[in-house]
Design an enzyme around this catalytic site. Sequence first.
Site, short mmCIF file in Angstrom:
data_model
loop_
_atom_site.label_atom_id
_atom_site.label_comp_id
_atom_site.label_asym_id
_atom_site.label_seq_id
_atom_site.Cartn_x
_atom_site.Cartn_y
_atom_site.Cartn_z
N ASN A 27 -1.60 6.92 -2.08
CA ASN A 27 -3.03 6.84 -1.60
C ASN A 27 -3.70 5.66 -2.37
OD1 ASN A 27 -4.71 7.58 0.50
ND2 ASN A 27 -5.83 8.90 -0.93
N ASN A 28 -2.90 4.73 -2.50
CA ASN A 28 -3.64 3.56 -3.34
C ASN A 28 -2.61 2.31 -3.21
OD1 ASN A 28 -5.58 2.28 -4.83
ND2 ASN A 28 -4.87 3.07 -6.88
N HIS A 88 0.81 -1.26 0.03
CA HIS A 88 0.01 -0.03 0.11
C HIS A 88 1.09 1.27 0.07
CE1 HIS A 88 -3.51 2.44 0.65
NE2 HIS A 88 -3.09 3.36 1.60
N CYS A 89 0.85 2.14 -0.96
CA CYS A 89 1.73 3.10 -1.12
C CYS A 89 1.07 4.50 -0.65
CB CYS A 89 2.01 3.45 -2.61
SG CYS A 89 3.08 4.59 -2.98
N LYS A 90 1.49 4.97 0.46
CA LYS A 90 0.87 6.30 0.92
C LYS A 90 1.17 7.60 -0.11
CE LYS A 90 1.66 4.81 5.61
NZ LYS A 90 2.38 5.25 7.16
#
Length: 267
Positions: free
Chosen positions: A158-159, A153-155
């Site tokens: 945001n996805n 999950h890539c901050k």
Amino acid sequence: MAFCARRSRQVLPEAASRRSTQVLPPRLPRVNGWSWPLHPFQIVAWTVFLILAFMTFEVFIPLLPRNWRYIAYSVTGGIFFFHFLAHLVTVSIDPAEANVRLKNYSQPMPTFDRSKHPHVIQNQHCHLCEVPVSTKSKHCSACNKCVSGFDHHCKWLNNCVGSRNYWCFFSSVASALAGLLCIIVILLYIFLQYFFNPAALRTDSHYRSVSNKDTWLLFLPISPVRTSKGVLLALGLLVLLLALISLLLLGHLLFFHLYLTPAPQAP
């Protein structure tokens, strides 16, 4: 004091019991990186991109000699545009499992009961999404849904990054690195020319009306604004520092994913 101590010993176990039985309301699953709330890292990423793009195309590339200027506009502009599209697609794609995407995202997820199921996913069935899933899927706690081929999950996006948007994500990171390298090369050239041959940076026709060699022009050629050499150098150092920090962060990420990429099998 003794009364307060005894009082606290009588109340704390009860309070702890209430906290342990409290159940938070289930959250709605996120569709993609545009689902609210936006993550602060995502806002930082877009802000850095806009700053680097604006300063590069409006301040520094116009200082290059004419032939190099056109090349820099074409190459750097193409890389930035490709990165923008790849980033946009990565954020916009819903990486969820096919069965999850068929569900209604406006419906809240059920509450997970560990007394009934020790794991969220068992025998390729998610007890939260309530659908069968593939072997490489994982239920993301941030997006609250099962992601196909879950990678992470890539901050910054945001996805989630999964099998549906992995190569768009990889292309976004690789193109960002290429764009940062272009910015660093342009800035290093400008700094070298500034200290050894500043006249090479004053070839734009608007400099014909500038007699003071310590006066420089920003935002060429559309709306030139006069400034001092100190402001120009400060802007260059700031953008260079921002580009180097971004290069280190993205370079580490890119080489990590290159390391994880499986080697092709021999026939």
